[in-house]
Design an enzyme around this catalytic site. Structure first.
Site, PDB file in Angstrom:
ATOM      1  CD  GLU A 123      -2.867  -1.111   2.369  1.00 37.72           C
ATOM      2  OE1 GLU A 123      -4.082  -1.148   2.130  1.00 37.72           O
ATOM      3  OE2 GLU A 123      -2.515  -1.240   3.436  1.00 37.72           O
ATOM      4  CD  GLU A 143      -3.629  -6.361   3.551  1.00 36.10           C
ATOM      5  OE1 GLU A 143      -2.861  -5.390   3.455  1.00 36.10           O
ATOM      6  OE2 GLU A 143      -3.582  -7.083   2.380  1.00 36.10           O
TER       7      GLU A 143
END
Length: 269
Positions: A123, A143
């Site tokens: 990210e 995730e």
């Protein structure tokens, strides 16, 4: 900033921001997230033309530091109680703002990636304007494997970078992919030999830094802000930016240098 896990140095026209927790594979904790925008502000105040973000040690970043996630965000909860969701939402909002600051600075930001680039680490890389990865780098967002989703701009920026179908596949499978495959889908701009990622990022940064800094900064903002807008509104952003750039010293210098067949000497004004 010395104890934050973030290290800054400036060398001429380039600024370097390092993730500096090599013993933790640069796992990102709350202190690092708070220090990142401070580092951006520091280099933005200096006369630098481009910024490189890289990781010390064996990896760019292992993602979020789970100790920080459970202890510092309220996700673990207190004795006899559930997670403190208000505190957790505040943590996520602050984390998003931290990476947004990287995106908003009107200087090109290059991510120099190696080793593991996962979760929050990816990210962070996606908040950069370009990404150079070394052979052996592995990238992904795992995730969902632990019951979460990428929440610090991951779903947003990954979709904007590689498209809907590929972002769904990467996120929903939690797959880590090799650098060569990341290049094929546009997740990274270039793959280079192992150990040369920082030098390659410097080469790209200097190529960008040679150009008029005000124009480079506004071009970045037009692309970032215009994505998703209708064509006519997107083009209106171009007109508004161009109408201000026409009044700058850099434009006059650039036009003069072109006529005189010499390299321009831009001053950022």
């Amino acid at each position: 900033m010395a104890d934050s896990g973030i290290k800054v140095r400036i060398e001429g026209e380039l600024a370097y921001i390092a993730l500096n927790r090599p013993e933790k594979r640069n796992a990102i904790n709350q202190a690092m997230l708070r220090a990142l925008p401070e580092a951006i502000d520091e280099v933005d105040r200096n006369d630098v033309r481009a910024i490189i973000i890289y990781g010390e040690g064996q990896a760019f970043s292992a993602g979020i530091d789970f100790t920080s996630l459970t202890n510092d965000t309220g996700a673990r909860g207190g004795e006899g109680g559930g997670p403190d969701m208000q505190r957790f939402r505040r943590f996520v909002a602050e984390s998003q703002a931290s990476l947004n600051r990287i995106e908003s600075v009107e200087k090109p930001v290059i991510g120099a990636l190696h080793g593991f680039v996962g979760g929050l680490g990816l990210e962070l890389a996606l908040a950069c304007d370009a990404r150079i990865a070394s052979v052996g780098a592995r990238l992904g967002m795992p995730e969902v494997r632990i019951g979460l989703v990428p929440d610090v701009g991951g779903t947003t920026r990954l979709t904007r970078t590689v498209g809907y179908a590929r972002s769904k596949e990467l996120i929903m499978t939690a797959r880590m992919i090799e650098a060569a495959d990341a290049e094929k889908i546009g997740l990274v701009n270039r793959v280079v030999a192992e150990g040369t990622h920082l030098a390659a990022a410097e080469e790209l940064a200097r190529e960008m830094a040679r150009n008029a800094p005000l124009a480079v900064g506004l071009a970045k903002r037009i692309i970032d802000k215009g994505h998703g807008l209708d064509k006519m509104t997107f083009q209106e952003l171009e007109v508004l930016a161009q109408s201000s750039l026409l009044l700058t010293e850099d434009f006059r210098e650039g036009a003069t240098a072109l006529a005189q067949r010499r390299e321009p000497r831009f001053k950022g004004r």
